[in-house]
Design an enzyme around this catalytic site. Structure first.
Site, PDB file in Angstrom:
ATOM      1  N   GLY A  11     -29.114   4.748 -10.476  1.00 40.23           N
ATOM      2  CA  GLY A  11     -30.339   3.933 -10.418  1.00 40.23           C
ATOM      3  C   GLY A  11     -31.541   4.656 -11.008  1.00 40.23           C
ATOM      4  N   HIS A  12     -31.321   5.472 -12.062  1.00 44.22           N
ATOM      5  CA  HIS A  12     -32.405   6.313 -12.613  1.00 44.22           C
ATOM      6  C   HIS A  12     -33.513   5.509 -13.290  1.00 44.22           C
ATOM      7  CE1 HIS A  12     -30.239   5.409 -16.265  1.00 44.22           C
ATOM      8  NE2 HIS A  12     -31.241   5.905 -16.961  1.00 44.22           N
ATOM      9  N   GLY A  17     -35.224   6.106  -8.321  1.00 40.00           N
ATOM     10  CA  GLY A  17     -34.365   6.922  -9.192  1.00 40.00           C
ATOM     11  C   GLY A  17     -35.169   7.537 -10.332  1.00 40.00           C
ATOM     12  N   GLY A 107     -31.109   4.592   2.512  1.00 36.89           N
ATOM     13  CA  GLY A 107     -31.118   3.358   3.299  1.00 36.89           C
ATOM     14  C   GLY A 107     -32.508   2.761   3.280  1.00 36.89           C
ATOM     15  N   SER A 108     -32.964   2.265   4.418  1.00 35.65           N
ATOM     16  CA  SER A 108     -34.282   1.625   4.489  1.00 35.65           C
ATOM     17  C   SER A 108     -34.686   1.478   5.951  1.00 35.65           C
ATOM     18  CB  SER A 108     -34.182   0.243   3.847  1.00 35.65           C
ATOM     19  OG  SER A 108     -35.251  -0.563   4.265  1.00 35.65           O
ATOM     20  N   SER A 109     -35.997   1.346   6.207  1.00 29.85           N
ATOM     21  CA  SER A 109     -36.471   1.179   7.591  1.00 29.85           C
ATOM     22  C   SER A 109     -36.005  -0.147   8.201  1.00 29.85           C
ATOM     23  CB  SER A 109     -37.995   1.263   7.643  1.00 29.85           C
ATOM     24  OG  SER A 109     -38.568   0.307   6.784  1.00 29.85           O
ATOM     25  N   CYS A 110     -35.530  -1.094   7.348  1.00 28.57           N
ATOM     26  CA  CYS A 110     -35.103  -2.388   7.900  1.00 28.57           C
ATOM     27  C   CYS A 110     -33.752  -2.303   8.621  1.00 28.57           C
ATOM     28  CB  CYS A 110     -35.075  -3.456   6.824  1.00 28.57           C
ATOM     29  SG  CYS A 110     -33.721  -3.221   5.705  1.00 28.57           S
ATOM     30  N   TYR A 137     -29.171  -7.391   3.795  1.00 27.63           N
ATOM     31  CA  TYR A 137     -29.485  -6.090   3.184  1.00 27.63           C
ATOM     32  C   TYR A 137     -29.348  -4.967   4.227  1.00 27.63           C
ATOM     33  CZ  TYR A 137     -32.850  -2.718   0.993  1.00 27.63           C
ATOM     34  OH  TYR A 137     -33.488  -1.626   0.454  1.00 27.63           O
ATOM     35  N   LYS A 141     -26.895  -1.714   4.320  1.00 28.50           N
ATOM     36  CA  LYS A 141     -27.425  -0.343   4.431  1.00 28.50           C
ATOM     37  C   LYS A 141     -26.823   0.381   5.646  1.00 28.50           C
ATOM     38  CE  LYS A 141     -30.237  -0.059   0.890  1.00 28.50           C
ATOM     39  NZ  LYS A 141     -29.944   0.889  -0.202  1.00 28.50           N
ATOM     40  N   PRO A 164     -35.961   5.735   3.978  1.00 39.29           N
ATOM     41  CA  PRO A 164     -37.378   5.660   3.624  1.00 39.29           C
ATOM     42  C   PRO A 164     -38.054   4.435   4.239  1.00 39.29           C
ATOM     43  CG  PRO A 164     -35.956   5.397   1.668  1.00 39.29           C
ATOM     44  CD  PRO A 164     -35.093   5.265   2.893  1.00 39.29           C
ATOM     45  N   ASN A 166     -41.315   1.531   3.706  1.00 42.03           N
ATOM     46  CA  ASN A 166     -41.644   0.716   2.521  1.00 42.03           C
ATOM     47  C   ASN A 166     -42.255   1.625   1.441  1.00 42.03           C
ATOM     48  OD1 ASN A 166     -41.267  -1.188   4.652  1.00 42.03           O
ATOM     49  ND2 ASN A 166     -42.432  -2.694   3.494  1.00 42.03           N
ATOM     50  N   HIS A 180     -41.999  -6.616  -3.468  1.00 42.19           N
ATOM     51  CA  HIS A 180     -42.547  -6.257  -2.153  1.00 42.19           C
ATOM     52  C   HIS A 180     -44.057  -6.531  -2.125  1.00 42.19           C
ATOM     53  CE1 HIS A 180     -38.851  -3.654  -2.138  1.00 42.19           C
ATOM     54  NE2 HIS A 180     -38.776  -4.183  -0.942  1.00 42.19           N
ATOM     55  N   ASP A 270     -43.433 -13.807   8.137  1.00 37.76           N
ATOM     56  CA  ASP A 270     -44.074 -12.513   8.432  1.00 37.76           C
ATOM     57  C   ASP A 270     -43.058 -11.382   8.411  1.00 37.76           C
ATOM     58  OD1 ASP A 270     -46.760 -13.033   8.753  1.00 37.76           O
ATOM     59  OD2 ASP A 270     -46.637 -13.344  10.931  1.00 37.76           O
TER      60      ASP A 270
END
Ligand SMILES: NC(=O)C1=CN([C@@H]2O[C@H](COP(=O)(O)OP(=O)(O)OC[C@H]3O[C@@H](n4cnc5c(N)ncnc54)[C@H](OP(=O)(O)O)[C@@H]3O)[C@@H](O)[C@H]2O)C=CC1
Ligand SMILES: C[C@H]1O[C@H](OP(=O)(O)OP(=O)(O)OC[C@H]2O[C@@H](n3cnc4c(=O)[nH]c(N)nc43)[C@H](O)[C@@H]2O)[C@@H](O)[C@@H](O)C1=O
Length: 313
Positions: A11-12, A17, A107-110, A137, A141, A164, A166, A180, A270
């Site tokens: 994903g560079h 990336g 991953g992600s905070s979600c 998603y 993750k 990470p 957002n 986003h 929201d």
């Protein structure tokens, strides 16, 4: 990592990336391996296995994914689940087969439950229901985290999972619907300023709270963690500070120089009420972000203007 280690950045060309690639290059890493999605579709298992066998990477930064904002996540629900799950299975399994030295999965905070206590500690994973809009998603993750954990348990692979908050920064996606909130609002306020509009409409009630990290700071954290973190448990990356979407909109409005009013379209979702990372574990290991939100938005606005002028040339 040695300066001549074979390092693959999946994903560079993406925002994260791209930042990791820039940071590795400027730190003197000379053996970077990259492929665009048209050169190597990471959903294709045979191509991925063949690529790993041929290129024999030693380190993998896994920053490829199907990514988008709240509406994209909620609209392309099957794609967000399928694409992300299959890319994770392919890259993680190929990394095990090729006995790579280390892999860092993003991953992600979600991944945390919608109504988890705040700030979000790593141990809150799988303690409650997910937010509906980004459940596909998040499930993908979470599967990525579990792949890293189980390949470590069963095969002793050194695969780490980094969560990470957002993100925003250079090379972000400024699509009006699929992006986003932060890049979407940079574009909307800029276009309203240029058009001389008297108001800008943002989605939802403006009350949800979010935390934002500049992508170059995340890249720096990823390289730090690749070198200094080798545990099974996931680790959060963020600033430890959040603000409401209304406050974010006011800040972007100021940086862009728009002078009209802000309206709210409450027919739009929201999402999660609050997602603030607990970054104690990261701070204890000696890493802290550098770019504050206002400076980062200013840098991102410059990037937006440059990408616009490149596209118009
Ligand atoms: N942006 C954010 O706010 C957040 C992002 N993250 C995570 O950080 C990571 C990077 O995100 P970000 O940089 O924002 O995303 P981008 O959308 O900017 O980049 C994603 C990259 O993934 C590559 N990719 C997508 N599908 C495929 C495929 N089928 N085959 C090969 N490559 C593919 C794309 O390659 P190409 O350009 O060649 O098509 C693209 O460069 C992701 O794991 C994301 O989940 C986590 C939290 C927040
Ligand atoms: C990184 C994270 O990103 C996604 O989650 P999210 O944090 O909800 O993402 P978002 O940036 O799209 O929205 C944040 C908030 O902002 C509000 N909002 C206002 N106006 C606009 C607007 O114009 N665009 C967008 N996108 N949001 C807007 C919006 O209504 C919401 O309240 C996940 O799907 C998941 O992919 C994930 O991991």
């Amino acid at each position: 990592m040695k300066k001549d280690s074979r390092v693959y950045i999946a994903g560079h060309r993406g925002m994260v990336g791209g930042a990791i690639t820039r940071h590795l290059k400027s730190a003197g890493y000379s053996n970077l391996i990259t492929r665009t999605s048209s050169e190597l579709d990471l959903r294709d298992q045979a191509s991925v296995l063949n690529f790993f066998e041929k290129e024999k990477p030693e380190y993998v930064f896994f920053a490829a994914a199907k990514v988008g904002g709240i509406i994209a996540n909620n609209t392309y629900r099957a794609d967000f689940l399928y694409d992300n799950l299959i890319m994770e299975c392919n890259i993680i399994h190929a990394s095990y087969l090729q006995k790579i030295t280390k892999l860092l999965f993003l991953g992600s905070s979600c991944i945390y439950p919608k109504l988890a206590p705040q700030p979000l500690k790593e141990e809150y994973l799988l303690t409650g229901s997910l937010e509906y809009t980004n459940e596909p998603y998040a499930v993908a993750k979470i599967a990525g985290i579990k792949l890293c954990e189980t390949y470590r348990d069963q095969y002793g692979c050194n695969f780490i999972s980094v969560m990470p908050t957002n993100l925003y920064g250079i090379g972000d996606n400024y699509h009006p619907q699929n992006s986003h909130v932060l890049p979407a609002l940079i574009r909307r306020f800029h276009e309203a300023k240029v058009a001389g509009s008297t108001s800008v409409t943002i989605w939802g009630t403006g009350t949800p709270k979010r935390e934002f990290l500049y992508a170059d700071d995340l890249a720096d954290a990823c390289i730090f963690l690749m070198e200094n973190y080798a545990e099974k448990e996931l680790i959060n990356v963020g600033t430890g500070k959040d603000l409401t979407i209304k406050e974010l909109a006011e800040l972007i409005k100021e940086v862009v120089g728009f002078e009209g009013e802000i309206n709210y379209d409450t027919s739009k979702p929201d999402g999660t009420p609050r997602k603030l990372m607990d970054v104690t574990k990261l701070h204890q290991r000696g890493w802290k972000h550098k770019v504050d939100l206002k400076d980062g938005i200013t840098l991102a606005y410059h990037d937006f203007l440059q990408s616009k002028s490149r596209a118009e040339r």
